[in-house]
Design a protein around this motif. Structure first.
Motif, short mmCIF file in Angstrom:
data_model
loop_
_atom_site.label_atom_id
_atom_site.label_comp_id
_atom_site.label_asym_id
_atom_site.label_seq_id
_atom_site.Cartn_x
_atom_site.Cartn_y
_atom_site.Cartn_z
N VAL A 1 -62.49 -40.92 -18.72
CA VAL A 1 -62.36 -40.54 -17.31
C VAL A 1 -63.57 -39.72 -16.87
CG1 VAL A 1 -61.02 -39.15 -15.69
CG2 VAL A 1 -59.84 -40.57 -17.36
N MET A 2 -63.99 -38.78 -17.73
CA MET A 2 -65.14 -37.94 -17.38
C MET A 2 -66.41 -38.77 -17.23
SD MET A 2 -64.84 -34.49 -19.58
CE MET A 2 -63.45 -33.39 -19.43
N SER B 1 -66.84 -40.74 -14.07
CA SER B 1 -67.18 -40.01 -12.84
C SER B 1 -68.68 -39.82 -12.68
CB SER B 1 -66.49 -38.64 -12.84
OG SER B 1 -67.14 -37.77 -13.75
N ILE B 2 -69.46 -40.11 -13.75
CA ILE B 2 -70.92 -39.97 -13.65
C ILE B 2 -71.50 -41.26 -13.09
CG2 ILE B 2 -73.03 -39.49 -14.94
CD1 ILE B 2 -71.24 -38.15 -17.07
N GLY C 1 -59.69 -43.05 -6.24
CA GLY C 1 -60.20 -41.70 -6.53
C GLY C 1 -59.19 -40.88 -7.31
N TYR D 1 -59.08 -39.89 -11.25
CA TYR D 1 -59.78 -38.79 -11.90
C TYR D 1 -58.81 -37.68 -12.30
CZ TYR D 1 -63.90 -41.19 -10.32
OH TYR D 1 -64.86 -42.14 -10.12
N LEU D 2 -57.62 -37.72 -11.69
CA LEU D 2 -56.62 -36.71 -12.04
C LEU D 2 -56.04 -36.97 -13.43
CD1 LEU D 2 -54.91 -36.33 -8.58
CD2 LEU D 2 -56.59 -34.86 -9.65
N VAL E 1 -57.34 -36.44 -16.00
CA VAL E 1 -57.73 -35.39 -16.95
C VAL E 1 -56.56 -34.48 -17.28
CG1 VAL E 1 -60.16 -35.30 -16.36
CG2 VAL E 1 -58.53 -33.90 -15.08
N ILE E 2 -55.49 -34.59 -16.47
CA ILE E 2 -54.29 -33.81 -16.77
C ILE E 2 -53.82 -34.15 -18.19
CG2 ILE E 2 -52.54 -35.47 -15.98
CD1 ILE E 2 -52.26 -32.02 -14.75
N ILE F 1 -55.29 -33.84 -20.69
CA ILE F 1 -55.75 -32.83 -21.64
C ILE F 1 -54.62 -31.88 -22.02
CG2 ILE F 1 -56.52 -31.00 -20.06
CD1 ILE F 1 -59.15 -31.44 -22.10
N LEU F 2 -53.65 -31.74 -21.12
CA LEU F 2 -52.51 -30.87 -21.43
C LEU F 2 -51.67 -31.44 -22.57
CD1 LEU F 2 -51.14 -29.56 -18.03
CD2 LEU F 2 -52.29 -28.30 -19.83
N ILE G 1 -52.71 -32.54 -25.18
CA ILE G 1 -53.31 -32.08 -26.45
C ILE G 1 -52.55 -30.87 -26.99
CG2 ILE G 1 -55.38 -31.10 -27.47
CD1 ILE G 1 -56.09 -33.76 -26.92
N TYR H 1 -58.91 -21.64 -25.75
CA TYR H 1 -58.32 -22.94 -25.50
C TYR H 1 -57.74 -23.00 -24.09
CZ TYR H 1 -55.66 -27.15 -25.81
OH TYR H 1 -55.17 -28.41 -25.55
N TYR I 1 -63.74 -32.02 -8.17
CA TYR I 1 -64.50 -33.27 -8.05
C TYR I 1 -63.82 -34.21 -7.07
CZ TYR I 1 -66.38 -37.84 -9.24
OH TYR I 1 -66.94 -39.08 -9.17
N SER J 1 -70.20 -35.18 -10.54
CA SER J 1 -69.45 -35.79 -11.64
C SER J 1 -68.47 -34.77 -12.19
CB SER J 1 -70.40 -36.26 -12.75
OG SER J 1 -70.98 -35.14 -13.37
N ILE J 2 -67.52 -35.22 -13.00
CA ILE J 2 -66.54 -34.28 -13.55
C ILE J 2 -67.22 -33.27 -14.48
CG2 ILE J 2 -64.53 -34.05 -15.05
CD1 ILE J 2 -63.27 -36.37 -13.75
N PRO J 3 -68.10 -33.69 -15.41
CA PRO J 3 -68.76 -32.68 -16.26
C PRO J 3 -69.47 -31.62 -15.42
CG PRO J 3 -69.13 -34.85 -17.15
CD PRO J 3 -68.44 -35.05 -15.83
#
Lengths: 280, 280, 280, 280
Positions: free
Chosen positions: A52-53, A56-57, A120, A123-124, A126-127, A129-130, A132, D167, D181, D192-194
């Motif tokens: 996902v990251m 976005s580039i 668009g 891109y959410l 990335v949630i 990541i929670l 993890i 963390y 973003y 971008s996201i980064p």
């Protein structure tokens, strides 16, 4: 207590065998298969978040756009199947669905489907990541969980004081922001009260972007006061949290009194009274 | 003590019935009517503050300017009537007028009238946000009030040390600011000593707008020292407040007064008065 | 000890009467004349510092330049006379001359004379603000002096740890600065290692002017690490100072044991044992 | 314990005399020759680091480039010889080579050789500054080393809690960065996201360069929340470290070992071993 738990488990209504096995694989990490599943899950989450990251580039997207789009859908389908399996094999599906992990698991797949209608929103993802957070349970990072619990306990104990502090800060930025709006005016970037309040927050928290900064002498004088205030009152939440932590983490002293000399204040690992030498 | 207070209340001169009822509605929150009044008041305050904020945004002002102007006057008249009623029904009008809430209530209506002569001053109406403080009393948020009182007590106890610290900081920024004025000069933005002092405050508090920044090697070296100093001495107010809070929140003192000498402040484990030796 | 001091004073060699009177007026604040002198001194210092500040503002300087120049010389001559009088009436002139106040008093007059040869140095006259420190002695602000002494004691007690911390910070900014110089290079503003170290200090202390900021992905990643590091290690000096202060300010407990029951831990103001009630 | 160490030293296999002498000169600082060597070493390190820094400044480089190039090679050869001597005269060369000082000593000479193939890498020579750490040992700054050890102990004791905190911060910046973003988009600098995560770190740590800053109302609202969050949660690591330091620096433990069971860690007021009950 363990035997009670075991007993309860035994008298629980018998479930289909495949559900029990599935539950063990998906929810537990004790069996080899469960461990493999968990490791695969974490790798999937990480790969999917990185995808996902990268997506976005601009430069990456124009070259590998379709590949990343494929990866996104692949993982979304995998996670959807996983979510449904979790719902199926768990004892009380509703309870899981409204639990913290249940909600996160759902949020981790929705954005892809929504992005079909609302570009668009993928891109959410990335949630994810929670998700993890499960890593702590899987890797048996119990000490870390214990520390986290202590931290949360300390923060919760100080929540009343923190609320009073945040209310004070909000009142301060509203009043200082409005004053600056009147003093500096739109020509110097303070185009409205909400924007001036934004400036006050940027300044009080000592972030200081510099995208809006006072130009008049009076404005700079007031800004100096806001800065000194922000610099000084950071001491308040720090003090609150430190005192609360010091209480929560406090050194444990055994409450046991010596049966011979009645002395108290023994360490929890003491086996003999440190004053008279009697057995504790 | 309570019976004494009750007695005093009974012997107080009888007031007109309508004043007593009005007092109960406006000043107290125990009766249903009093509660309704308080909730309406808080909603009015919030709506009126939001209206002032919206009015300051150019785009909103050009479309809804006259509507917002009407709202502003409406609430000003309502709050003026409320203020007069408060003055009328309270026992000692002067004491209320010079109390914290009395001054805030007055300040919350003055700007509108002043704006007739001095355009722009109506934005100071945001001072109304201070009236919201009543919310703590109304919603019976007693624990929050207690925490606030503890925080204020801790800050007051450390006020001497904080004063010494602020005096030191002011001396530092005056001297560093003047040094930078001599080193960098007007060409690099340090156009006067007051402006250089402003820069020193921006830097020492680690806000760092970047609207003025040193360009010469000597200036950057001195600036680095100011930054490291600011980074390190933030520890001083934090330490002061933390220690004071730890003392204020931590030390439990018995609320028991000595039956003989009425002295207070005994330790919770005390069995005898530490001043006269009487049994507690 | 007081009688010893008095005795020593009596046997001191007799000084000329006018020197004793002058000493009382200039150095002490017990007599009415001494108080008048001190108040006049503080007003002079403040007026003179404000004059220097105003002189540095272009617009003010062009209108009132000659007036401010006159004020500057007037106060310089007054302070020079005062300095000479102090040297004359004090018992040991050399000891005063090399004391903190003696050095500050000298520094407060030198810049004007130097400015005859070296224009611009008159702005260093703001050092006069340090003379204001006498205000603490004059206004008998003894409690503030006591607090200041406590603060200095706490800081001195933690000076070893603070030195280790500052050494670590300097090592970090040198290494991170050089890394950024290699990564970003001159094109992005990192034109030399010293300048990159300046950037590292700006970033680590969370000041963040933004006059130099990383542009490459690798540079931004490293910068993120520096920021997180700076955000986290601020905890170290804070922790050091807080612990040291907590030890220095610590609650005083009497070391007296009860003559009857041998209980300890009495408050310093206790007259009776809080456990058995016996006289202490 | 000391006699045991001495005994072990005596029974160690005899080494060539020149190696013993060399070892004393290079590794120890007790003999006059050893002291001279150490002082020369530190001066060399400082001169060499300053030369690298000067070399990076354009104006200096164009005038004294060849001189600085010579100095760089001179010190590199000196340090290479020193490194080889250290390897030769130490008892276990491998153990030294993989120790902290051994690795730093090697890193301090490699960049010059690498720069023959990879221009620019010679600036990494500033790593030599780490060699200065020997200064603590040489100047017998034992109290500083003791304080450093205490600090490291306190930080290590709180490492679990700090890990949980880091963390949490990383999770926060990933989620807030992605949200920004989506909200702000590439037109306002969030390309971008980064890059948006980089912005989130800049903001949360209160650095605030201002090279990227939100332009939309929604973005500024979210940014305000990030700032207030960053302003408040700085209290968490501060609290953790303060509590841990207060425990590490504060608690005095007797250094006495039990004569019976050799257990350590007794309280200073203990008269009996708390494990076996023997008299201490």
């Amino acid at each position: 207590m363990k035997w009670l738990k075991d007993a309860r488990r035994e008298v629980a209504p018998p479930r289909a065998h495949w559900r029990t096995v599935l539950h063990e694989v998906i929810f537990e990490a004790d069996t080899p298969l469960g461990k493999v599943f968990d490791v695969l899950l974490i790798v999937s989450i990480l790969v999917s978040v990185i995808a996902v990251m990268l997506d976005s580039i601009g430069a990456v997207q124009s070259h590998y756009g379709s590949l990343l789009y494929g990866i996104e859908w692949l993982f979304t389908i995998i996670f959807t199947v996983e979510y449904l399996l979790r719902l199926m094999c768990v004892g009380r599906p509703l309870k899981y669905a409204i639990s913290f992990y249940g909600v996160v698991d759902l949020l981790a797949i929705i954005p892809t489907y929504v992005s079909l209608f609302l570009p668009g929103s993928q891109y959410l993802l990335v949630i994810r990541i929670l998700r993890i957070l499960r890593i702590f349970r899987i890797l048996k990072l119990v000490p870390y969980l214990g520390e986290a619990r202590l931290l949360i306990k300390a923060l919760r104990a100080s929540s009343h004081k923190i609320t009073v502090f945040i209310y004070t800060v909000i009142t301060l930025v509203v009043i200082f922001g409005s004053l600056m709006y009147v003093i500096e005016g739109g020509a110097n970037g303070f185009t409205s009260i909400p924007r001036s309040i934004y400036w006050a927050i940027v300044t009080l928290t000592t972030v200081g972007y510099g995208d809006i900064s006072p130009q008049t002498v009076l404005g700079q004088t007031l800004a100096s006061m806001v800065m000194l205030l922000g610099y000084a009152i950071i001491a308040v939440p720090t003090g609150i949290v430190t005192v609360e932590m010091s209480r929560t983490f406090g050194r444990k002293v055994s409450t046991q009194a010596c049966p011979e000399c009645s002395a108290e204040g023994h360490d929890p690992d003491a086996r003999h009274c440190k004053f008279c030498g009697a057995m504790l």
